[in-house]
Design a protein around this motif. Structure first.
Motif, PDB file in Angstrom:
ATOM      1  N   TRP A 191       0.842  -1.188   0.000  1.00 35.79           N
ATOM      2  CA  TRP A 191       0.000   0.000   0.000  1.00 35.79           C
ATOM      3  C   TRP A 191       0.877   1.238   0.000  1.00 35.79           C
ATOM      4  CZ3 TRP A 191      -0.616   4.283   2.984  1.00 35.79           C
ATOM      5  CH2 TRP A 191      -1.729   5.059   2.691  1.00 35.79           C
ATOM      6  N   SER A 192       0.440   2.247  -0.722  1.00 31.29           N
ATOM      7  CA  SER A 192       1.164   3.510  -0.804  1.00 31.29           C
ATOM      8  C   SER A 192       0.150   4.643  -0.945  1.00 31.29           C
ATOM      9  CB  SER A 192       2.100   3.473  -2.012  1.00 31.29           C
ATOM     10  OG  SER A 192       2.579   4.749  -2.309  1.00 31.29           O
ATOM     11  N   PRO A 193       0.415   5.792  -0.332  1.00 38.50           N
ATOM     12  CA  PRO A 193      -0.505   6.925  -0.466  1.00 38.50           C
ATOM     13  C   PRO A 193      -0.389   7.625  -1.825  1.00 38.50           C
ATOM     14  CG  PRO A 193       1.374   7.563   0.853  1.00 38.50           C
ATOM     15  CD  PRO A 193       1.515   6.084   0.574  1.00 38.50           C
ATOM     16  N   ASN A 219       2.078  17.170   0.500  1.00 41.56           N
ATOM     17  CA  ASN A 219       0.977  16.598   1.282  1.00 41.56           C
ATOM     18  C   ASN A 219       1.167  15.102   1.507  1.00 41.56           C
ATOM     19  OD1 ASN A 219      -0.359  19.027   1.556  1.00 41.56           O
ATOM     20  ND2 ASN A 219      -1.567  18.725  -0.300  1.00 41.56           N
ATOM     21  N   VAL A 220       1.561  14.375   0.479  1.00 42.86           N
ATOM     22  CA  VAL A 220       1.733  12.923   0.599  1.00 42.86           C
ATOM     23  C   VAL A 220       2.819  12.584   1.613  1.00 42.86           C
ATOM     24  CG1 VAL A 220       2.535  10.855  -0.627  1.00 42.86           C
ATOM     25  CG2 VAL A 220       0.847  12.344  -1.694  1.00 42.86           C
ATOM     26  N   PHE A 221       3.940  13.303   1.550  1.00 45.43           N
ATOM     27  CA  PHE A 221       5.074  12.982   2.418  1.00 45.43           C
ATOM     28  C   PHE A 221       5.113  13.812   3.699  1.00 45.43           C
ATOM     29  CE2 PHE A 221       6.421  11.165  -1.575  1.00 45.43           C
ATOM     30  CZ  PHE A 221       7.033   9.988  -1.168  1.00 45.43           C
ATOM     31  N   SER A 222       4.132  14.705   3.882  1.00 48.29           N
ATOM     32  CA  SER A 222       4.077  15.578   5.067  1.00 48.29           C
ATOM     33  C   SER A 222       5.384  16.337   5.259  1.00 48.29           C
ATOM     34  CB  SER A 222       3.748  14.764   6.323  1.00 48.29           C
ATOM     35  OG  SER A 222       2.494  14.166   6.201  1.00 48.29           O
ATOM     36  N   LYS A 223       5.851  16.930   4.165  1.00 44.77           N
ATOM     37  CA  LYS A 223       7.087  17.711   4.203  1.00 44.77           C
ATOM     38  C   LYS A 223       6.838  19.048   3.528  1.00 44.77           C
ATOM     39  CE  LYS A 223      10.124  13.732   4.116  1.00 44.77           C
ATOM     40  NZ  LYS A 223      11.361  13.171   3.627  1.00 44.77           N
ATOM     41  N   SER A 224       7.605  20.047   3.929  1.00 43.39           N
ATOM     42  CA  SER A 224       7.490  21.368   3.313  1.00 43.39           C
ATOM     43  C   SER A 224       8.232  21.385   1.979  1.00 43.39           C
ATOM     44  CB  SER A 224       8.070  22.427   4.243  1.00 43.39           C
ATOM     45  OG  SER A 224       9.477  22.259   4.347  1.00 43.39           O
ATOM     46  N   LYS A 248       7.763  12.323 -10.719  1.00 40.13           N
ATOM     47  CA  LYS A 248       7.223  11.109 -11.328  1.00 40.13           C
ATOM     48  C   LYS A 248       6.687  10.219 -10.213  1.00 40.13           C
ATOM     49  CE  LYS A 248      10.517  11.006 -15.140  1.00 40.13           C
ATOM     50  NZ  LYS A 248      11.627  10.258 -15.754  1.00 40.13           N
ATOM     51  N   THR A 249       5.451   9.764 -10.363  1.00 39.98           N
ATOM     52  CA  THR A 249       4.854   8.937  -9.303  1.00 39.98           C
ATOM     53  C   THR A 249       5.612   7.620  -9.143  1.00 39.98           C
ATOM     54  OG1 THR A 249       3.216   8.113 -10.871  1.00 39.98           O
ATOM     55  CG2 THR A 249       2.538   9.908  -9.420  1.00 39.98           C
ATOM     56  N   TYR A 250       6.156   7.102 -10.239  1.00 46.36           N
ATOM     57  CA  TYR A 250       6.940   5.861 -10.158  1.00 46.36           C
ATOM     58  C   TYR A 250       8.133   6.057  -9.216  1.00 46.36           C
ATOM     59  CZ  TYR A 250      10.147   2.149 -11.498  1.00 46.36           C
ATOM     60  OH  TYR A 250      11.021   1.102 -11.456  1.00 46.36           O
ATOM     61  N   GLU A 251       8.845   7.180  -9.363  1.00 49.84           N
ATOM     62  CA  GLU A 251       9.992   7.459  -8.505  1.00 49.84           C
ATOM     63  C   GLU A 251       9.553   7.700  -7.057  1.00 49.84           C
ATOM     64  OE1 GLU A 251      13.209   7.305  -9.317  1.00 49.84           O
ATOM     65  OE2 GLU A 251      12.648   6.710 -11.349  1.00 49.84           O
ATOM     66  N   TYR A 297       9.093   5.993  -1.449  1.00 50.07           N
ATOM     67  CA  TYR A 297       8.210   5.696  -0.317  1.00 50.07           C
ATOM     68  C   TYR A 297       8.482   4.286   0.217  1.00 50.07           C
ATOM     69  CZ  TYR A 297       3.989   4.999   2.418  1.00 50.07           C
ATOM     70  OH  TYR A 297       3.125   4.726   3.442  1.00 50.07           O
ATOM     71  N   GLN A 298       8.582   3.320  -0.697  1.00 52.33           N
ATOM     72  CA  GLN A 298       8.830   1.940  -0.277  1.00 52.33           C
ATOM     73  C   GLN A 298      10.198   1.806   0.383  1.00 52.33           C
ATOM     74  OE1 GLN A 298       8.282  -0.997  -3.307  1.00 52.33           O
ATOM     75  NE2 GLN A 298       8.065  -2.617  -1.811  1.00 52.33           N
ATOM     76  N   LYS A 299      11.203   2.465  -0.175  1.00 56.62           N
ATOM     77  CA  LYS A 299      12.550   2.408   0.396  1.00 56.62           C
ATOM     78  C   LYS A 299      12.572   2.996   1.802  1.00 56.62           C
ATOM     79  CE  LYS A 299      17.087   4.396  -0.172  1.00 56.62           C
ATOM     80  NZ  LYS A 299      17.647   5.667  -0.561  1.00 56.62           N
ATOM     81  N   THR A 300      11.980   4.179   1.972  1.00 51.01           N
ATOM     82  CA  THR A 300      12.004   4.810   3.290  1.00 51.01           C
ATOM     83  C   THR A 300      11.150   4.041   4.293  1.00 51.01           C
ATOM     84  OG1 THR A 300      10.268   6.360   2.617  1.00 51.01           O
ATOM     85  CG2 THR A 300      12.530   7.127   2.449  1.00 51.01           C
ATOM     86  N   THR A 301      10.047   3.466   3.841  1.00 51.93           N
ATOM     87  CA  THR A 301       9.209   2.656   4.730  1.00 51.93           C
ATOM     88  C   THR A 301       9.979   1.427   5.196  1.00 51.93           C
ATOM     89  OG1 THR A 301       7.223   3.426   3.613  1.00 51.93           O
ATOM     90  CG2 THR A 301       6.999   1.446   4.929  1.00 51.93           C
ATOM     91  N   ASN A 302      10.705   0.783   4.288  1.00 51.26           N
ATOM     92  CA  ASN A 302      11.515  -0.379   4.662  1.00 51.26           C
ATOM     93  C   ASN A 302      12.603  -0.001   5.658  1.00 51.26           C
ATOM     94  OD1 ASN A 302      10.024  -2.057   3.022  1.00 51.26           O
ATOM     95  ND2 ASN A 302      11.460  -1.970   1.317  1.00 51.26           N
TER      96      ASN A 302
END
Length: 85
Positions: free
Chosen positions: A4-6, A21-26, A53-56, A61-66
């Motif tokens: 799952w990914s936002p 907004n997705v990453f909650s960062k400025s 790019k949404t792919y990137e 997101y997956q890398k940081t979540t891991n």
């Protein structure tokens, strides 16, 4: 394996504000991390608009979540060891 990914699957790009907004960062944090190589590079979407790019973004997101999951596992292992003594 897809997790799952936002980040929306039906889009090729996200604008800077959508990415914030997705990453909650400025915006400044995204720019700083991008310059350090810690966040994907933005690309030109139209002559006057840039985004990501949404792919990137999904890969990032997956890398940081891991990484977060590994760190949490390590902390819990240390806590378990300390209280087992």
């Amino acid at each position: 394996k897809d997790s799952w990914s936002p980040i929306p699957l039906d889009r090729y790009f996200l604008t800077i504000s959508e990415t914030c907004n997705v990453f909650s960062k400025s915006r400044s944090t995204l720019t700083r991390e991008e310059k350090k190589g810690l966040f994907p590079k933005r690309v030109k979407i139209t002559p006057k608009k840039v985004g990501y790019k949404t792919y990137e973004l999904r890969k990032h997101y997956q890398k940081t979540t891991n990484e977060i999951n590994r760190n949490v596992h390590y902390v819990w292992t240390c806590i378990s060891f300390i209280f087992a003594i």
